[in-house]
Motif scaffolding. Structure first.
Motif, short mmCIF file in Angstrom:
data_model
loop_
_atom_site.label_atom_id
_atom_site.label_comp_id
_atom_site.label_asym_id
_atom_site.label_seq_id
_atom_site.Cartn_x
_atom_site.Cartn_y
_atom_site.Cartn_z
N LEU A 36 0.78 -1.21 -0.13
CA LEU A 36 0.10 0.04 0.05
C LEU A 36 0.92 1.01 0.16
CD1 LEU A 36 -2.60 1.40 0.35
CD2 LEU A 36 -2.50 1.08 2.78
N GLN A 37 1.94 1.42 0.80
CA GLN A 37 2.70 2.48 0.99
C GLN A 37 3.58 2.54 -0.44
OE1 GLN A 37 3.46 4.53 3.83
NE2 GLN A 37 4.36 5.71 2.03
N ALA A 38 4.01 1.52 -1.01
CA ALA A 38 4.54 1.64 -2.38
C ALA A 38 3.57 2.27 -3.30
CB ALA A 38 4.98 0.49 -2.75
N LEU A 49 -5.83 9.64 -3.49
CA LEU A 49 -4.80 8.99 -3.69
C LEU A 49 -4.79 7.55 -2.61
CD1 LEU A 49 -1.64 11.10 -3.87
CD2 LEU A 49 -3.08 10.26 -5.52
N PHE A 50 -5.15 7.73 -1.39
CA PHE A 50 -5.55 6.69 -0.47
C PHE A 50 -6.33 5.66 -0.88
CE2 PHE A 50 -7.11 4.44 3.23
CZ PHE A 50 -5.75 4.10 3.74
N ARG A 51 -7.55 6.08 -1.16
CA ARG A 51 -8.49 5.43 -1.88
C ARG A 51 -7.99 4.09 -3.09
NH1 ARG A 51 -12.57 4.80 -5.73
NH2 ARG A 51 -12.08 6.87 -6.53
N PRO A 107 -3.94 -3.79 -7.04
CA PRO A 107 -3.92 -5.44 -6.89
C PRO A 107 -3.04 -5.85 -5.70
CG PRO A 107 -3.69 -4.65 -9.24
CD PRO A 107 -3.59 -3.20 -8.20
N GLU A 108 -3.42 -6.71 -5.01
CA GLU A 108 -2.98 -7.49 -3.95
C GLU A 108 -2.76 -6.63 -2.83
OE1 GLU A 108 0.57 -9.36 -5.34
OE2 GLU A 108 -0.52 -10.53 -6.85
N VAL A 109 -3.28 -5.35 -2.49
CA VAL A 109 -3.11 -4.68 -1.33
C VAL A 109 -4.23 -5.36 -0.21
CG1 VAL A 109 -3.71 -2.47 -0.21
CG2 VAL A 109 -2.64 -2.38 -2.43
#
Length: 292
Positions: A85-87, A106-108, A114-116
């Motif tokens: 998620l951070q990346a 951006l956060f949403r 994918p895969e978060v």
């Protein structure tokens, strides 16, 4: 002791991870009519389940329903891959700076990349869980048989009441039979007086026909056979094995003797007793349809 074919039995296991419930219902049927509903993980055990139920319940329209459910605390959960998620967020932020775009979403957007969001795998149900289901099935069968036995006690009392009533009516028939026979003899004497004066009267032929006539009216053998059938019926009721079909056959024999007594009696009082015996026998036959 009699057992009813009607019954219900259930059993349940509540474990930390899941719950298993077993329900069995039974109605009357001439043979074993079995339907089974199973969870997917027990599909290869259907043959074993059918054999267990058929051996234990013998006869009836039987429905088996086994349900498996995960407990709420053990249902699938989503976890967040924080590093991923951070990346994603950093990359989206950099692109937004380059394009001069707004950063409110951006956060949403990063959260749905994918895969978060990763779903935890549910614990698989294995064949080893059959060891938990089998005792539950046995318990449900036992509970159903207990239900059947309790119903059977009530049926036994009811049916034996009808049998006792037939015995009483037969005793009344036996008590009245000498009166019937004397009435028949009186009618015969009257006919003898009327025809003996005829010139065509053949005494030997007449005596032969009277013997035949009296034998046709004699119900002594039918009364003895009916007593024996009632005794055999009573013995069969209290046998330990399923006796529904055998009692059905004995009931047919009881009915045959009652009908013969009625057809040979030639007496209004005995005919009345015969009608009442038939009524009691019909009640017995109705109840036998629900006996294992």
């Amino acid at each position: 002791m009699l057992q009813s074919m009607t019954g219900f039995g259930s059993a349940r296991l509540d474990a930390d991870q899941y719950s298993i419930s077993v329900e069995i219902r039974s109605l009357n049927s001439k043979s074993m009519d079995l339907s089974v509903r199973l969870p997917k993980f027990l599909s290869d055990r259907e043959y074993d389940i059918r054999n267990m139920v058929q051996r234990a319940l013998v006869r009836g329209k039987v429905g088996v329903n086994i349900e498996f459910s995960k407990n709420k605390a053990q249902k699938a959960k989503n976890t967040i891959n924080k590093e991923l998620l951070q990346a994603y967020y950093n990359e989206l932020d950099a692109v937004a700076d380059t394009l001069g775009a707004g950063k409110e979403e951006l956060f949403r957007l990063a959260l749905h990349m994918p895969e978060v969001l990763q779903q935890e795998q549910e614990e698989e149900v294995t064949d080893a869980d059959w060891d938990k289901v089998q005792p539950l099935l046995e318990e449900a069968i036992q509970n159903l048989n207990t239900f059947r036995s309790d119903e059977g006690k009530a049926l036994t009392a009811e049916i034996m009441g009808y049998i006792d009533r037939i015995r009483i009516l037969l005793a009344e028939t036996d008590k009245h039979d000498p009166v019937r026979m004397e009435n028949i003899r009186g009618r015969i004497r009257g006919h003898i007086k009327e025809i003996s004066v005829s010139e065509h009267f053949d005494k030997n032929r007449f005596e032969q026909e009277m013997v035949y006539y009296i034998e046709k009216l004699d119900i002594a053998e039918e009364k003895v056979r009916l007593v024996n059938h009632l005794h055999y019926f009573t013995e069969t009721v209290y046998l330990p094995e399923p006796t529904g079909k055998k009692l059905g056959f004995i009931s047919q024999e009881i009915g045959r003797e009652i009908n013969t007594i009625g057809s040979k009696a030639n007496d209004a009082t005995i005919q009345h007793h015969v009608v009442e015996m038939k009524e009691e026998l019909e009640k017995i036959k109705e109840q036998i349809n629900n006996i294992l």
